[in-house]
Design a protein around this motif. Structure first.
Motif, PDB file in Angstrom:
ATOM      1  N   GLY A  10     -42.600  13.069  72.144  1.00 60.98           N
ATOM      2  CA  GLY A  10     -42.923  14.286  72.857  1.00 60.98           C
ATOM      3  C   GLY A  10     -44.366  14.312  73.283  1.00 60.98           C
ATOM      4  O   GLY A  10     -45.064  13.295  73.237  1.00 60.98           O
ATOM      5  N   LEU A  11     -44.799  15.483  73.693  1.00 57.64           N
ATOM      6  CA  LEU A  11     -46.165  15.718  74.140  1.00 57.64           C
ATOM      7  C   LEU A  11     -46.924  16.462  73.057  1.00 57.64           C
ATOM      8  O   LEU A  11     -46.452  17.487  72.557  1.00 57.64           O
ATOM      9  CB  LEU A  11     -46.159  16.529  75.435  1.00 57.64           C
ATOM     10  CG  LEU A  11     -47.509  16.967  75.990  1.00 57.64           C
ATOM     11  CD1 LEU A  11     -48.337  15.750  76.391  1.00 57.64           C
ATOM     12  CD2 LEU A  11     -47.297  17.895  77.170  1.00 57.64           C
ATOM     13  N   VAL A  12     -48.083  15.948  72.702  1.00 54.20           N
ATOM     14  CA  VAL A  12     -48.891  16.557  71.655  1.00 54.20           C
ATOM     15  C   VAL A  12     -50.363  16.434  72.024  1.00 54.20           C
ATOM     16  O   VAL A  12     -50.761  15.489  72.715  1.00 54.20           O
ATOM     17  CB  VAL A  12     -48.594  15.892  70.288  1.00 54.20           C
ATOM     18  CG1 VAL A  12     -49.019  14.433  70.281  1.00 54.20           C
ATOM     19  CG2 VAL A  12     -49.235  16.655  69.145  1.00 54.20           C
ATOM     20  N   SER A  17     -49.705  15.790  65.404  1.00 50.90           N
ATOM     21  CA  SER A  17     -48.798  14.908  64.688  1.00 50.90           C
ATOM     22  C   SER A  17     -47.418  14.900  65.312  1.00 50.90           C
ATOM     23  O   SER A  17     -46.982  15.886  65.922  1.00 50.90           O
ATOM     24  CB  SER A  17     -48.649  15.342  63.225  1.00 50.90           C
ATOM     25  OG  SER A  17     -49.880  15.284  62.536  1.00 50.90           O
ATOM     26  N   LEU A  18     -46.735  13.793  65.153  1.00 54.49           N
ATOM     27  CA  LEU A  18     -45.334  13.646  65.500  1.00 54.49           C
ATOM     28  C   LEU A  18     -44.678  12.761  64.456  1.00 54.49           C
ATOM     29  O   LEU A  18     -45.336  11.901  63.865  1.00 54.49           O
ATOM     30  CB  LEU A  18     -45.142  12.999  66.871  1.00 54.49           C
ATOM     31  CG  LEU A  18     -45.449  13.816  68.119  1.00 54.49           C
ATOM     32  CD1 LEU A  18     -45.396  12.910  69.344  1.00 54.49           C
ATOM     33  CD2 LEU A  18     -44.466  14.968  68.267  1.00 54.49           C
ATOM     34  N   ARG A  19     -43.393  12.953  64.245  1.00 52.53           N
ATOM     35  CA  ARG A  19     -42.623  12.042  63.418  1.00 52.53           C
ATOM     36  C   ARG A  19     -41.501  11.449  64.247  1.00 52.53           C
ATOM     37  O   ARG A  19     -40.624  12.168  64.739  1.00 52.53           O
ATOM     38  CB  ARG A  19     -42.040  12.725  62.180  1.00 52.53           C
ATOM     39  CG  ARG A  19     -41.427  11.700  61.207  1.00 52.53           C
ATOM     40  CD  ARG A  19     -40.891  12.306  59.935  1.00 52.53           C
ATOM     41  NE  ARG A  19     -39.591  12.941  60.126  1.00 52.53           N
ATOM     42  CZ  ARG A  19     -38.697  13.139  59.164  1.00 52.53           C
ATOM     43  NH1 ARG A  19     -38.975  12.742  57.913  1.00 52.53           N
ATOM     44  NH2 ARG A  19     -37.563  13.737  59.428  1.00 52.53           N
ATOM     45  N   LEU A  20     -41.526  10.137  64.391  1.00 55.47           N
ATOM     46  CA  LEU A  20     -40.476   9.423  65.088  1.00 55.47           C
ATOM     47  C   LEU A  20     -39.400   8.988  64.101  1.00 55.47           C
ATOM     48  O   LEU A  20     -39.690   8.675  62.947  1.00 55.47           O
ATOM     49  CB  LEU A  20     -41.030   8.192  65.794  1.00 55.47           C
ATOM     50  CG  LEU A  20     -42.204   8.422  66.749  1.00 55.47           C
ATOM     51  CD1 LEU A  20     -42.574   7.105  67.433  1.00 55.47           C
ATOM     52  CD2 LEU A  20     -41.881   9.495  67.768  1.00 55.47           C
ATOM     53  N   VAL A  79     -35.282   4.954  59.581  1.00 52.22           N
ATOM     54  CA  VAL A  79     -36.684   4.605  59.444  1.00 52.22           C
ATOM     55  C   VAL A  79     -37.501   5.620  60.223  1.00 52.22           C
ATOM     56  O   VAL A  79     -37.104   6.029  61.317  1.00 52.22           O
ATOM     57  CB  VAL A  79     -36.970   3.173  59.934  1.00 52.22           C
ATOM     58  CG1 VAL A  79     -38.462   2.879  59.921  1.00 52.22           C
ATOM     59  CG2 VAL A  79     -36.237   2.164  59.059  1.00 52.22           C
ATOM     60  N   TYR A  80     -38.633   6.001  59.656  1.00 48.04           N
ATOM     61  CA  TYR A  80     -39.476   7.022  60.256  1.00 48.04           C
ATOM     62  C   TYR A  80     -40.877   6.482  60.479  1.00 48.04           C
ATOM     63  O   TYR A  80     -41.345   5.594  59.770  1.00 48.04           O
ATOM     64  CB  TYR A  80     -39.558   8.253  59.356  1.00 48.04           C
ATOM     65  CG  TYR A  80     -38.212   8.806  58.965  1.00 48.04           C
ATOM     66  CD1 TYR A  80     -37.512   9.648  59.818  1.00 48.04           C
ATOM     67  CD2 TYR A  80     -37.631   8.466  57.746  1.00 48.04           C
ATOM     68  CE1 TYR A  80     -36.267  10.142  59.467  1.00 48.04           C
ATOM     69  CE2 TYR A  80     -36.390   8.960  57.388  1.00 48.04           C
ATOM     70  CZ  TYR A  80     -35.716   9.800  58.255  1.00 48.04           C
ATOM     71  OH  TYR A  80     -34.481  10.291  57.909  1.00 48.04           O
ATOM     72  N   LEU A  81     -41.542   7.045  61.454  1.00 45.39           N
ATOM     73  CA  LEU A  81     -42.951   6.779  61.670  1.00 45.39           C
ATOM     74  C   LEU A  81     -43.659   8.117  61.801  1.00 45.39           C
ATOM     75  O   LEU A  81     -43.533   8.798  62.823  1.00 45.39           O
ATOM     76  CB  LEU A  81     -43.183   5.928  62.916  1.00 45.39           C
ATOM     77  CG  LEU A  81     -44.622   5.478  63.141  1.00 45.39           C
ATOM     78  CD1 LEU A  81     -45.050   4.488  62.054  1.00 45.39           C
ATOM     79  CD2 LEU A  81     -44.791   4.850  64.518  1.00 45.39           C
ATOM     80  N   GLN A  82     -44.354   8.495  60.747  1.00 48.49           N
ATOM     81  CA  GLN A  82     -45.153   9.710  60.766  1.00 48.49           C
ATOM     82  C   GLN A  82     -46.498   9.387  61.382  1.00 48.49           C
ATOM     83  O   GLN A  82     -47.223   8.524  60.885  1.00 48.49           O
ATOM     84  CB  GLN A  82     -45.335  10.251  59.347  1.00 48.49           C
ATOM     85  CG  GLN A  82     -46.194  11.509  59.261  1.00 48.49           C
ATOM     86  CD  GLN A  82     -45.535  12.706  59.896  1.00 48.49           C
ATOM     87  OE1 GLN A  82     -44.357  12.962  59.657  1.00 48.49           O
ATOM     88  NE2 GLN A  82     -46.282  13.440  60.705  1.00 48.49           N
ATOM     89  N   MET A  83     -46.831  10.068  62.458  1.00 49.62           N
ATOM     90  CA  MET A  83     -48.053   9.800  63.205  1.00 49.62           C
ATOM     91  C   MET A  83     -48.941  11.032  63.132  1.00 49.62           C
ATOM     92  O   MET A  83     -48.593  12.089  63.661  1.00 49.62           O
ATOM     93  CB  MET A  83     -47.738   9.447  64.652  1.00 49.62           C
ATOM     94  CG  MET A  83     -46.754   8.292  64.801  1.00 49.62           C
ATOM     95  SD  MET A  83     -46.533   7.775  66.517  1.00 49.62           S
ATOM     96  CE  MET A  83     -45.784   9.258  67.199  1.00 49.62           C
ATOM     97  N   ASN A  84     -50.074  10.883  62.478  1.00 50.17           N
ATOM     98  CA  ASN A  84     -51.048  11.957  62.340  1.00 50.17           C
ATOM     99  C   ASN A  84     -52.327  11.592  63.074  1.00 50.17           C
ATOM    100  O   ASN A  84     -52.570  10.434  63.397  1.00 50.17           O
ATOM    101  CB  ASN A  84     -51.349  12.218  60.866  1.00 50.17           C
ATOM    102  CG  ASN A  84     -50.145  12.664  60.077  1.00 50.17           C
ATOM    103  OD1 ASN A  84     -49.263  13.340  60.595  1.00 50.17           O
ATOM    104  ND2 ASN A  84     -50.105  12.298  58.794  1.00 50.17           N
ATOM    105  N   SER A  85     -53.151  12.589  63.296  1.00 46.31           N
ATOM    106  CA  SER A  85     -54.443  12.387  63.966  1.00 46.31           C
ATOM    107  C   SER A  85     -54.285  11.585  65.246  1.00 46.31           C
ATOM    108  O   SER A  85     -55.020  10.632  65.506  1.00 46.31           O
ATOM    109  CB  SER A  85     -55.430  11.703  63.017  1.00 46.31           C
ATOM    110  OG  SER A  85     -55.628  12.470  61.851  1.00 46.31           O
TER     111      SER A  85
END
Length: 122
Positions: A10-12, A17-20, A79-85
């Motif tokens: 998405g757009l952030v 943060s986003l979680r894929l 499987v997840y990818l937590q993306m912060n900052s």
């Protein structure tokens, strides 16, 4: 048939943060590694992170260390990818892919998802 389906893009704004998510099917999940790759406009596809499902070992490229976290739920074949900052330079299409072992080499991954778009605005 092996299937990998990404979601969660998405757009952030920068700093957000986003979680894929990567939903896997068609193979014995625990026996494989799942990697996340990304491809930005005008650039080659590059590795981001990888997890060995059977023991949870994880790997990250330097540009995302400390910001991204890969994880798996073996019971759900996810499987997840937590993306912060998040930074604008993280903008890319993100793909998950299956391999026998974690590798930075695209060709070691035999199956790929369709990708999910991540856009980070400044």
């Amino acid at each position: 048939e092996v299937q990998l389906v990404e979601s969660g893009g998405g757009l952030v704004q920068a700093g957000g943060s986003l979680r894929l998510s990567c939903a896997a099917s068609g193979f014995t999940f625990d026996n494989y590694a799942i990697g996340w790759f990304r491809q930005a406009p005008g650039k080659e596809r590059e590795p981001v992170s990888c997890i060995i499902n059977i023991d949870g070992s994880t790997y990250y490229v330097n540009s995302v260390k400390g910001r991204f976290t890969i994880s798996s739920d073996n019971a759900k074949n996810m499987v997840y990818l937590q993306m912060n900052s998040l930074k604008p330079e993280d903008t890319a299409i993100y793909y998950c892919a299956k391999a026998y072992v974690c590798s930075a080499l695209n060709s070691d991954f035999g199956s790929w998802g369709q990708g999910t778009q991540v856009t980070v605005s400044s």
